[in-house]
Design an enzyme around this catalytic site. Structure first.
Site, short mmCIF file in Angstrom:
data_model
loop_
_atom_site.label_atom_id
_atom_site.label_comp_id
_atom_site.label_asym_id
_atom_site.label_seq_id
_atom_site.Cartn_x
_atom_site.Cartn_y
_atom_site.Cartn_z
N ARG A 431 -56.71 33.15 26.51
CA ARG A 431 -55.66 33.14 25.50
C ARG A 431 -54.90 34.46 25.53
NH1 ARG A 431 -60.46 31.36 23.92
NH2 ARG A 431 -60.69 29.36 22.86
N ARG A 566 -60.23 6.32 20.84
CA ARG A 566 -58.79 6.35 20.64
C ARG A 566 -58.23 7.76 20.63
NH1 ARG A 566 -57.69 3.34 15.30
NH2 ARG A 566 -55.60 3.38 16.20
N ASP A 582 -52.95 0.09 15.79
CA ASP A 582 -53.97 -0.95 15.86
C ASP A 582 -53.29 -2.26 16.21
OD1 ASP A 582 -56.11 0.65 15.34
OD2 ASP A 582 -56.20 0.20 13.19
N GLU A 583 -54.05 -3.18 16.76
CA GLU A 583 -53.45 -4.41 17.27
C GLU A 583 -52.83 -5.28 16.17
OE1 GLU A 583 -56.27 -7.32 18.69
OE2 GLU A 583 -57.91 -6.22 17.73
N GLU A 670 -62.95 7.43 11.93
CA GLU A 670 -62.30 8.26 12.93
C GLU A 670 -60.94 8.77 12.48
OE1 GLU A 670 -60.41 4.35 13.69
OE2 GLU A 670 -62.36 5.07 13.03
N ASP A 671 -60.19 7.95 11.73
CA ASP A 671 -58.87 8.40 11.29
C ASP A 671 -58.98 9.45 10.18
OD1 ASP A 671 -59.94 6.56 9.60
OD2 ASP A 671 -58.09 5.43 9.29
N ARG A 745 -66.10 4.97 4.03
CA ARG A 745 -65.04 5.97 4.09
C ARG A 745 -65.35 7.15 3.15
NH1 ARG A 745 -60.06 5.41 6.23
NH2 ARG A 745 -59.67 3.58 7.49
#
Length: 790
Positions: A431, A566, A582-583, A670-671, A745
């Site tokens: 860095r 994802r 998402d689908e 995960e979100d 959640r």
């Protein structure tokens, strides 16, 4: 002629006699007349001109400065060499780089021996090592080794002093003369000299030490760390005290100090002189000699008055209300006051000659502290008065950044130490100093991702610069000609295209209609570069002929059937922006276009559609999660959201494996972790944009997936509802699955807060709509007219 010579001789003798009788007393002061130089020298400070020159020092103070117990430079050097036998160690000479080639930079901590006590502070350090992403339980994989022996307190008068360290470390088969070892130390030496003596030979080990003297510091090898107390938090830590946009930067007091005054011994000289700058108005300097067992035996004429004045002011109040804080040396060079001043946004004025400042290899202290000289104490007030208010505010803001980035917890101190060592292993990929001293800090900027500053999402908007609109990309105005950041970064902005990443978990036999519509809508965007479909089921994806024809490349990626997939940094993602979907998400092309335009103005944040919020539940004593309609939001679900691709690398490489395992074990987590991570990095909330229509909370039935994905939040779970309660109970399987997902959640959120040590999420009341959105004007004047259609 003889008479003339006689008169000349008589005149010469008469002159000498007159000079002897009338000026002899003055002549005797010259050494060549007296022949006794020792008697001519006067002891300081027996002034003969006391009436003309005012003495600002007490005789007792000056005599204490010459304390015979203090070591001479030669004695200090001898004591240092007795400890640092490898005084010329450098990474190239005393570190085995080959151990790091196979498995990378891995750290192993020796297992603790039975009956070997360790201090609370050292226990926190070992815990931080184990929480690091570099930790390995296998010594054969390790590049760096940490002793299980507590070496923090090497004052042999301390109850925590560990004896016979030399004998113990020689029995370690991996010691190898200390090579590739890291030793932590906070206190060295003891009364009265407080030398650098650790009581054992560190060999070729790297020393991470507080109160490091520049004479004993081995540049590029050792690391100076701050002195912290046993109460310093393990992780998280309290935030700094500076209010955002605190104007004006000047506070009630200009310069303050409140602390101990040593009557004798090392460190007494500076603190004894601090009372000279006290004016009782904007400069407050308070000392007390009321400490230690025998303070009354050694107290001077000032002690009683100083002790009375000392009690008139509260220390915390002084920190809150002062612009500058004096940080003098104590018995050792460092003190707890240094971190206390940083947290309080009280600019440290350092009076500790020869102190190697903490992490000075990476941190530019000239932007956050005033480094003074102990010998020039009386010049400090006038020096700090000359600092311009704009500069003062910049100093205060930098103290808050450094405190939060590197010093607010033991975790950050230890991890900063490890990152500095890791950077030394590959200087070409390390860095830059700019990254260490600019938000979000060196710990959150991964050189493995890139060494080019323009590839990160944090620096586009530095110093008020904004990226050009997508249609005007590449057209730079005269404003960009000023090189505020490094010149190679001038005028850079996020890429004008995005990659759509669609996660699919449904039956592999056929493609669902919502998925086909979503692909068509996304591919129709003028800013879409490619579409990646992450296939996360056991059965293989349909053949290519069954996929729709699109104007952009469409690629199928086989996932590992984990929720964290994802956010994996796939090499196929080449654009800065990622549209996570998402689908079952339902979006129009106009929504996609508008959200992307918004994201380009906020590339460091998550920008999307489905919003959620968190709250503190006092009855349960834990954090709650709600999807209900409120005026605040703190989470944007990644079922339909834009973010920078760098967060994929940060999610996968920065977070420890334990957190990713938590995500894979808890459905619908995960979100939340991605939102918590981005908020922890940026200290900013996500941004919600206009959505064409509201969607109801549904729990889609997932067929053919046996990987525990049931209950994953999908695109139609966007509906807001009243706050602070669980979703309404619904009969049947969908209602049970919804309640289970909601409970998971909340559990996930609280576990993440426990790991980070605080709640990183930031609430916001902002929603961004297009200009003229739902205004009573002609549709022809609106850039996104389709957003208003149901």
């Amino acid at each position: 002629m003889q008479t003339r010579k006689k008169y000349i001789l008589l005149t010469f003798l008469a002159s000498w006699l007159l000079l002897f009788f009338f000026g002899g007393d003055q002549l005797r002061h010259f050494a060549f007349f007296s022949g006794r130089k020792a008697e001519v020298q006067r002891n300081w400070p027996h002034w003969t001109d006391r009436s003309l020159l005012k003495n600002f020092e007490d005789l007792e103070e000056l005599q204490r400065d010459g304390d015979p117990s203090l070591l001479s430079p030669r004695q200090r050097r001898a004591a240092w060499l007795s400890v640092y036998k490898n005084s010329r160690c450098r990474m190239e000479t005393c570190f085995n780089f080959s151990r790091c080639e196979k498995n990378g930079f891995k750290v192993f901590a020796y297992p603790q021996e039975r009956g070997q006590p360790i201090s609370e502070s050292y226990g926190k350090i070992l815990t931080s090592i184990e929480r690091s992403r570099y930790y390995t339980p296998k010594p054969e994989e390790a590049c760096l080794f940490i002793l299980s022996i507590d070496t923090l307190d090497r004052d042999h008068l301390s109850a925590q002093y560990v004896r016979n360290v030399n004998e113990k470390i020689r029995n370690f088969p991996l010691w190898n003369g200390g090579r590739n070892h890291l030793i932590f130390n906070l206190y060295s030496g003891t009364w009265p000299n407080y030398t650098e003596d650790l009581g054992f030979d560190i060999g070729q080990a790297i020393l991470a030490k507080a109160s490091f003297d520049t004479e004993s510091f081995r540049p590029g090898f050792d690391i100076s760390i701050p002195l912290f107390s046993k109460d310093h938090p393990q992780r998280g830590g309290e935030r700094g005290w500076l209010d955002r946009d605190s104007i004006p930067p000047r506070k009630k007091y200009l310069l303050v100090f409140k602390g101990k005054r040593y009557l004798t011994g090392i460190g007494s000289g500076t603190r004894n002189a601090l009372h000279h700058i006290h004016n009782g108005k904007d400069i407050i300097s308070l000392t007390t000699c009321k400490h230690g067992k025998d303070w009354e035996k050694h107290k001077d004429t000032r002690c009683d008055k100083d002790n009375v004045d000392y009690e008139k002011f509260d220390y915390q109040e002084l920190l809150h209300n002062s612009t500058f804080c004096i940080v003098p040396r104590g018995r050792r060079l460092g003190s707890f006051r240094f971190l206390e001043a940083l947290q309080a946004a009280c600019i440290p004025v350092l009076l500790s000659d020869g102190w190697e400042l903490p992490f000075a290899e990476a941190i530019d202290w000239g932007k956050a502290a005033v480094v003074g000289s102990e010998r020039l104490l009386l010049q400090i007030p006038s020096a700090v008065r000359c600092i311009h208010p704009e500069r003062v505010l910049a100093f205060q803001q930098q103290t808050q950044f450094l405190w939060d980035a590197y010093f607010s917890s033991v975790d950050k101190i230890v991890h900063t130490t490890l990152e500095i060592i890791k950077d030394r292993l590959s200087p070409h990929g390390s860095r830059s100093r700019f990254l260490w001293n600019t938000l979000p800090g060196g710990l959150l900027v991964l050189p493995n991702f890139s060494t080019h500053i323009g590839d990160f999402p944090f620096y586009y908007l530095q110093h008020g610069r904004t990226p050009p609109a997508p249609a005007d990309h590449g057209k730079l105005s005269a404003y960009h000609n000023t090189c505020v950041l490094p010149c190679f970064f001038s005028g850079s902005s996020p890429s004008k295209k995005f990659t759509a990443l669609i996660r699919v978990v449904s039956q592999a036999g056929s493609l669902s209609q919502p998925l086909l519509r979503l692909i068509q809508a996304v591919s129709g965007s003028q800013y879409c570069a490619q579409i990646l479909v992450l296939w996360s089921c056991e059965k293989p994806p349909p053949p290519s002929r069954k996929w729709p024809q699109t104007t952009v490349p469409l690629t199928i990626i086989q996932g590992r059937r984990k929720l964290s997939d994802r956010f994996f940094p796939y090499t196929a993602i080449q654009t800065d922006a990622v549209l996570s979907l998402d689908e079952h998400t339902s979006l129009s092309t106009s929504e996609v276009d508008f959200a992307f335009v918004v994201w380009r103005s906020f590339p460091e944040r998550i920008v999307g559609f489905p919003a959620r919020s968190h709250f503190w539940d006092p009855e349960q004593g834990r954090w709650g999660y709600t999807s209900k309609w409120t005026n605040e939001l703190s989470i944007v679900l990644t079922a339909a959201a834009f973010y920078h691709r760098y967060y994929h690398s940060l999610f996968t490489e920065y977070l420890p494996a334990g957190l990713r395992d938590l995500v894979d074990g808890l459905a619908a987590c995960e979100d939340i972790l991605m939102n918590v991570l981005v908020a922890a990095v940026t200290k900013l909330p996500p941004i919600k944009v206009t959505q064409r229509k509201q969607h109801k909370d549904t729990v889609p039935q997932q067929v053919g997936c046996t990987d525990g994905d049931e209950g994953t939040p999908l695109g139609k779970a966007w509906s807001p509802s009243p706050p602070c309660s669980a979703p309404a109970k619904v009969k049947g399987t969908a209602g049970a699955a919804g309640s289970r997902r909601f409970s998971q959640r909340q559990d996930c959120l609280n576990q993440l807060v426990d790991w980070f040590g605080h709640m990183p999420l930031v609430s916001s009341q902002l929603r961004l709509d297009p200009v003229l959105f739902k205004d009573q004007v002609s549709v022809l004047r609106k850039k996104y007219p389709r957003l208003e259609k149901p």
